[in-house]
Enzyme design. Structure first.
Site, PDB file in Angstrom:
ATOM      1  CB  SER A  26     112.489  39.444  81.324  1.00 24.43           C
ATOM      2  OG  SER A  26     112.879  38.272  82.006  1.00 24.43           O
ATOM      3  CG  ASP A  77     116.201  39.205  82.624  1.00 20.29           C
ATOM      4  OD1 ASP A  77     115.555  40.184  82.200  1.00 20.29           O
ATOM      5  OD2 ASP A  77     115.670  38.259  83.226  1.00 20.29           O
TER       6      ASP A  77
END
Length: 306
Positions: free
Chosen positions: A39, A183
Site C-alpha cells: 500500500s 490494495d
C-alpha cells in the site's frame, strides 16, 4: 548478508514511515539490498532504493485530497476542531451512474506516481544491485502477489504501485491481464516473510500502527463509517497475523528483525491527506527512530559495563 527495509500499509501515515526511513538511511547510514512495501509502503520503495529521501519527503508533506482522488467520495469537515468524514453522495452517485465499481476514483494518484517515479529512476534501480518489491492483492485469483522491479516494464511497475495503494471500494480498481487488483494490504500488510524468502538476514520493518491496541472505536453513524470500521478491524488482524508469521519465520531462519511501530495513534482515517499533519508525522517518525536508537545504544553500553 542481505538487508531489507519493509514498510507496511497505512495511507497518509506513510509520512511517519518516511521519517523513520530518513533516520535509518541518512543518519544511521544503513544500506539495504531489498525494499518491500505494501500500500503506501509501495509508494516509497523506489525513492528509498535510490536514497532520494528529500524528494520523498517533499511528496509526503505536500499532497492533499486532490493529489490522490480524481473523484473524492469523502467530505471532510472540521467540527469543534476535529476532522469529521462523511460520504459525498453526489460524487458517489456520479461514479455509479458512469458504471464504475467503486465509490471514488484515484486517477490523480496514478498521475502523481508517474510524475514522481521517472523512467530514469526505474532503470537506475533496475541496473543497481537493489531490488524494489511491491505487494498487490489479486482479487480474481484470490492471492497475494509480489511484483519485483526486476521483472517489470516501467509502465507495469507504475501500475502495480498504483494497484497496491488502491483501498477499494473507496479508490480505483486496476484491471490488468484479465484480473482485478487492489490494495496489497488486503492480503499482506507487512511483507516480512517475503523479505526472508528473498534472502534477507537483517530486516527493519516499519509498522504504521501501535504495538498495543489503543483504540476503542466510536459506534458507526452510517453505512460508510461502518464499512470503514469493518475494514480497519480486518486489516488490523491481517497485520498482526503478518507480524506473528514474520517473527516466527525470522526466528526459524536466524534473521535479525527490528520492528518500528508508531508510538501513538496517528489517525483513525488514513485516507485523509492533510499535508501539514503529515509534515508533523514525518518529524515524529524521525524523532521516534532516533530515540529508539539512543535507547538501544544506552542498553548496549549498560551491558558492556555490567
Amino acid at each position: 548478508m542481505k538487508k531489507a527495509l519493509v514498510i507496511s500499509g497505512g495511507g497518509s501515515k506513510g509520512a511517519f514511515a518516511g521519517g523513520v526511513a530518513q533516520y535509518l538511511i541518512t543518519n544511521k547510514q544503513k544500506k539495504y539490498d531489498l525494499f518491500l512495501g505494501s500500500s503506501t509502503g509501495s509508494l516509497m520503495v523506489s525513492h528509498l532504493a535510490l536514497g532520494k529521501v528529500d524528494a520523498l519527503k517533499k511528496i509526503y508533506t505536500s499532497v492533499n485530497q486532490h493529489s490522490i482522488f480524481s473523484n473524492n467520495p469523502f467530505i471532510v469537515k472540521k467540527i469543534h476542531g476535529e476532522k469529521v468524514i462523511s460520504i459525498n453522495h453526489l460524487n458517489t452517485l456520479w461514479n455509479f451512474l458512469n458504471g464504475r465499481k467503486t465509490f471514488g476514483e484515484s486517477k490523480n494518484l496514478r498521475k502523481l506516481i508517474r510524475e514522481n517515479i521517472s523512467e530514469e529512476m526505474f532503470f537506475e534501480i533496475k541496473n543497481s544491485e537493489n531490488n524494489a518489491i511491491v505487494t498487490v492483492s489479486n482479487l480474481s485469483l484470490n492471492q497475494v502477489e509480489y511484483k519485483s522491479i526486476n521483472d517489470c516494464s516501467y509502465n507495469d511497475f507504475c501500475d502495480w504501485i498504483w494497484a497496491s495503494c488502491n483501498y477499494v471500494p473507496f479508490m480505483s480498481l486496476l484491471v490488468k491481464d484479465g484480473c482485478q487488483y487492489a490494495d496489497g494490504g488486503f492480503g499482506c500488510l507487512v511483507p516480512i516473510k517475503e523479505a526472508i524468502l528473498r534472502g534477507a538476514k537483517e530486516i527493519d520493518a516499519i509498522i504504521l500502527e501501535t504495538e498495543v491496541n489503543q483504540i476503542n472505536r466510536m459506534q458507526s453513524k452510517n453505512a460508510f463509517s461502518l464499512l470503514f470500521n469493518v475494514f480497519d478491524f480486518m486489516l488490523e488482524h491481517v497485520e498482526r497475523h503478518n507480524i506473528t508469521i514474520g517473527k516466527l519465520s525470522a526466528k526459524h531462519n536466524d534473521v535479525k528483525l527490528n520492528l518500528y511501530y508508531t508510538p501513538t495513534v496517528l489517525t483513525t482515517n488514513s485516507l485523509v491527506f492533510d499535508n501539514e499533519l503529515m509534515a508533523e508525522w514525518w518529524k515524529a517518525g524521525f524523532k521516534y527512530a532516533k530515540n529508539k536508537d539512543d535507547e538501544s545504544m544506552n542498553e548496549f553500553r549498560a551491558d558492556i559495563l555490567s
